[in-house]
Enzyme design. Structure first.
Site, PDB file in Angstrom:
ATOM      1  N   PHE A 208     -26.843  27.561 -79.440  1.00 41.04           N
ATOM      2  CA  PHE A 208     -27.176  28.929 -79.868  1.00 41.04           C
ATOM      3  C   PHE A 208     -27.171  29.884 -78.668  1.00 41.04           C
ATOM      4  O   PHE A 208     -26.717  31.022 -78.758  1.00 41.04           O
ATOM      5  CB  PHE A 208     -28.554  28.939 -80.536  1.00 41.04           C
ATOM      6  CG  PHE A 208     -29.162  30.298 -80.713  1.00 41.04           C
ATOM      7  CD1 PHE A 208     -30.218  30.712 -79.920  1.00 41.04           C
ATOM      8  CD2 PHE A 208     -28.665  31.178 -81.664  1.00 41.04           C
ATOM      9  CE1 PHE A 208     -30.761  31.978 -80.061  1.00 41.04           C
ATOM     10  CE2 PHE A 208     -29.203  32.451 -81.807  1.00 41.04           C
ATOM     11  CZ  PHE A 208     -30.254  32.840 -81.004  1.00 41.04           C
TER      12      PHE A 208
ATOM     13  N   TYR B  67     -32.455  50.053 -69.204  1.00 47.05           N
ATOM     14  CA  TYR B  67     -32.017  50.250 -70.597  1.00 47.05           C
ATOM     15  C   TYR B  67     -31.578  48.912 -71.200  1.00 47.05           C
ATOM     16  O   TYR B  67     -31.999  48.541 -72.302  1.00 47.05           O
ATOM     17  CB  TYR B  67     -30.868  51.265 -70.706  1.00 47.05           C
ATOM     18  CG  TYR B  67     -30.408  51.421 -72.141  1.00 47.05           C
ATOM     19  CD1 TYR B  67     -29.249  50.786 -72.595  1.00 47.05           C
ATOM     20  CD2 TYR B  67     -31.171  52.127 -73.064  1.00 47.05           C
ATOM     21  CE1 TYR B  67     -28.862  50.876 -73.918  1.00 47.05           C
ATOM     22  CE2 TYR B  67     -30.788  52.222 -74.399  1.00 47.05           C
ATOM     23  CZ  TYR B  67     -29.636  51.593 -74.822  1.00 47.05           C
ATOM     24  OH  TYR B  67     -29.260  51.664 -76.152  1.00 47.05           O
TER      25      TYR B  67
ATOM     26  N   ARG C 209     -21.838  58.115 -77.133  1.00 48.44           N
ATOM     27  CA  ARG C 209     -22.867  57.163 -76.660  1.00 48.44           C
ATOM     28  C   ARG C 209     -22.452  56.800 -75.242  1.00 48.44           C
ATOM     29  O   ARG C 209     -21.358  56.279 -75.039  1.00 48.44           O
ATOM     30  CB  ARG C 209     -22.916  55.928 -77.554  1.00 48.44           C
ATOM     31  CG  ARG C 209     -23.590  56.180 -78.900  1.00 48.44           C
ATOM     32  CD  ARG C 209     -23.210  55.212 -79.995  1.00 48.44           C
ATOM     33  NE  ARG C 209     -23.113  53.814 -79.641  1.00 48.44           N
ATOM     34  CZ  ARG C 209     -24.135  52.928 -79.746  1.00 48.44           C
ATOM     35  NH1 ARG C 209     -25.288  53.355 -80.167  1.00 48.44           N
ATOM     36  NH2 ARG C 209     -23.964  51.671 -79.422  1.00 48.44           N
TER      37      ARG C 209
ATOM     38  N   ARG D  11     -16.970  46.491 -72.731  1.00 46.72           N
ATOM     39  CA  ARG D  11     -15.896  46.324 -73.735  1.00 46.72           C
ATOM     40  C   ARG D  11     -15.819  47.513 -74.696  1.00 46.72           C
ATOM     41  O   ARG D  11     -14.733  47.924 -75.108  1.00 46.72           O
ATOM     42  CB  ARG D  11     -16.164  45.027 -74.526  1.00 46.72           C
ATOM     43  CG  ARG D  11     -15.156  44.688 -75.592  1.00 46.72           C
ATOM     44  CD  ARG D  11     -15.737  43.740 -76.644  1.00 46.72           C
ATOM     45  NE  ARG D  11     -16.847  44.342 -77.340  1.00 46.72           N
ATOM     46  CZ  ARG D  11     -17.720  43.622 -78.060  1.00 46.72           C
ATOM     47  NH1 ARG D  11     -17.615  42.304 -78.113  1.00 46.72           N
ATOM     48  NH2 ARG D  11     -18.724  44.228 -78.679  1.00 46.72           N
TER      49      ARG D  11
END
Ligand code: D61
Ligand code: MG
Length: 412
Positions: free
Chosen positions: A285, A168, A225, A212
């Site tokens: 980044f 997933y 969820r 988290r």
């Protein structure tokens, strides 16, 4: 604790915070004039505070491609995340989404607040997408197709095993890593980095988010969820939601520590991926979200607050991470420091203590073996007290001068 309180407690957060504020302001001014690009960049700032700033510092060509890549996948995810859409409506949209990005007429109303605006005005994103170079379009469409198909599969399937969990996370974040490596390569600045390493970059970020956001996700209306794999939580409780109840606190923290220990498995790959990057802007980044993630895991580990509310790194520390993450030495330093913090929280009675410690030892060894640890500022070593008092005295003087000036003005 208010931001002033936090700064008084961590005075060396102040300058990085001021620099962050200025950088955000500067980034917001960089919005291109064309209406569709204007929409895309203002939307990027609204739907992703964390990625908007690091995307903004990329070179123009790559920046536009990464901005659109983000908005296309965020729109796809908005369909996936909207638990009010029935599965038989949602699944076909997720699977066909890679075709819709070529169709300026296509819209699908869903999501809330800024996410809803993104969906309602998605034609701006399609218009901008169609202006990107061929190789950028191909990479974005390929990843959108594979992520949509993966998300569709898990609409009808629960995350049971750890393999399901990795699968997933591959679909919703690992594939972002693969896509970014393709965009970096297509922009001519980086070699094409391996799928496995790129995948690990995504899994480390996504697993940190899933850990988290446990409480926010389990309390989602109208439907929970659930992304924590049953293979892990069923060792501690009967139902996943049981972790949030007071009476299960000890088991809940042990399960949390098990999940954090699982996420640490991806760190080695992430350090190898970042060490291979050549372009400084691309490096920052990629590195800043990774340092934020290890910092967040160090905060969540052994912390019952994860089951009481959302645990977040304080803004001052976020500003320091953004300000101080420039080279691979800074990254080795940060992962070493946050591993120290995590290790200091390991309770030997925790069922996974040995496994957790051995994974942290491996991470610290890799950081030490880089030979770059001494060339950096530290996240753990408290700034010297003398500096703090001087700072506080300075602050009081400045405040009293301002106060005297204002009161003098009022009396005149
Ligand atoms: C280098 C640099 C950045 C990387 C990377 C490598 C590898 C992977 C990623 C960024 C993606 C990390 C995702 C972690 C945050 N999780 C989510 O946003 C979940 O949604 C996943 C599906 C949509 C992915 C959108 C995305 C995110 C970051 C990007 C990007 C696309 C494109 C370019 C750059 C960064 C999470 O969403 C939470 C939410 O709805 O806010 C979820 O629904 O599970
Ligand atoms: Mg999602």
């Amino acid at each position: 604790m208010g931001s002033l309180g936090a700064v008084l407690k961590h005075p060396d957060d102040l300058f990085p915070l001021l620099k962050l504020k200025r950088a955000m302001k500067h980034a917001e001014k960089q919005i291109p004039p064309e209406p569709h690009w204007g929409f895309c960049y203002s939307m990027l700032h609204k739907v992703s505070r964390s990625f908007a700033l690091v995307i903004q510092q990329l070179d123009t060509n790559l920046r536009n491609a990464v901005c659109i890549f983000y908005l296309v996948l965020r729109a796809l995810d908005t369909v996936e995340d909207d638990t009010s859409i029935a599965a038989d409506v949602k699944v076909p949209i997720l699977i066909a989404f890679h075709r819709h990005i070529y169709d300026r007429e296509w819209h699908f109303a869903c999501g809330e607040k800024d996410y809803k605006v993104l969906m309602d005005q998605f034609h701006h994103v399609s218009t901008a997408f169609l202006e990107l170079g061929e190789s950028f379009q191909e990479a974005i469409e390929d990843i959108t197709k594979r992520m949509g198909a993966g998300m569709a599969k898990f609409i009808l399937k629960e995350v049971e095993t750890i393999d399901d969990y990795d699968e997933y996370c591959h679909y919703v974040a690992g594939l972002v890593g693969l896509g970014l490596s393709k965009l970096f390569h297509a922009s001519g600045t980086e070699d094409l980095l391996s799928d496995d390493l790129s995948n690990s970059m995504g899994l480390f970020l996504q697993k940190t988010n899933i850990i988290r956001d446990y409480l926010e996700d389990i309390n989602e209306i109208p439907k929970s969820r659930m992304f924590w794999p049953r293979q892990i939580w069923s060792k501690y409780v009967i139902k996943l939601e049981d972790l949030k109840y007071e009476e299960n606190s000890e088991k809940a923290v042990q399960c949390l520590n098990d999940m954090v220990t699982n996420a640490l498995m991806h760190v080695e790959d992430c350090l190898i991926y970042m060490a291979a990057l050549r372009d400084p802007a691309i490096f920052r980044f990629c590195a800043i979200p990774q340092v934020m993630a290890i910092g967040t895991l160090a905060l969540c580990y052994n912390n019952i607050e994860v089951f009481r509310g959302v645990v977040k790194m304080r803004r001052g520390l976020t500003a320091k991470v953004i300000d101080q993450t420039k080279t691979i030495a800074d990254v080795y330093g940060a992962f070493f420091d946050f591993s120290c913090i995590l290790k200091s929280k390991v309770d030997m009675n925790d069922p996974n203590a040995e496994k957790t410690r051995s994974r942290l030892n491996a991470i610290q060894k890799t950081c030490r073996d880089s030979g770059l640890l001494n060339q950096r500022k530290s996240y753990v070593v408290k700034s010297n007290p003398r500096y703090n008092t001087a700072f506080i005295v300075m602050l009081i003087i400045i405040l009293s001068v301002i106060f005297a000036y204002l009161s003098a003005k009022r009396t005149n």
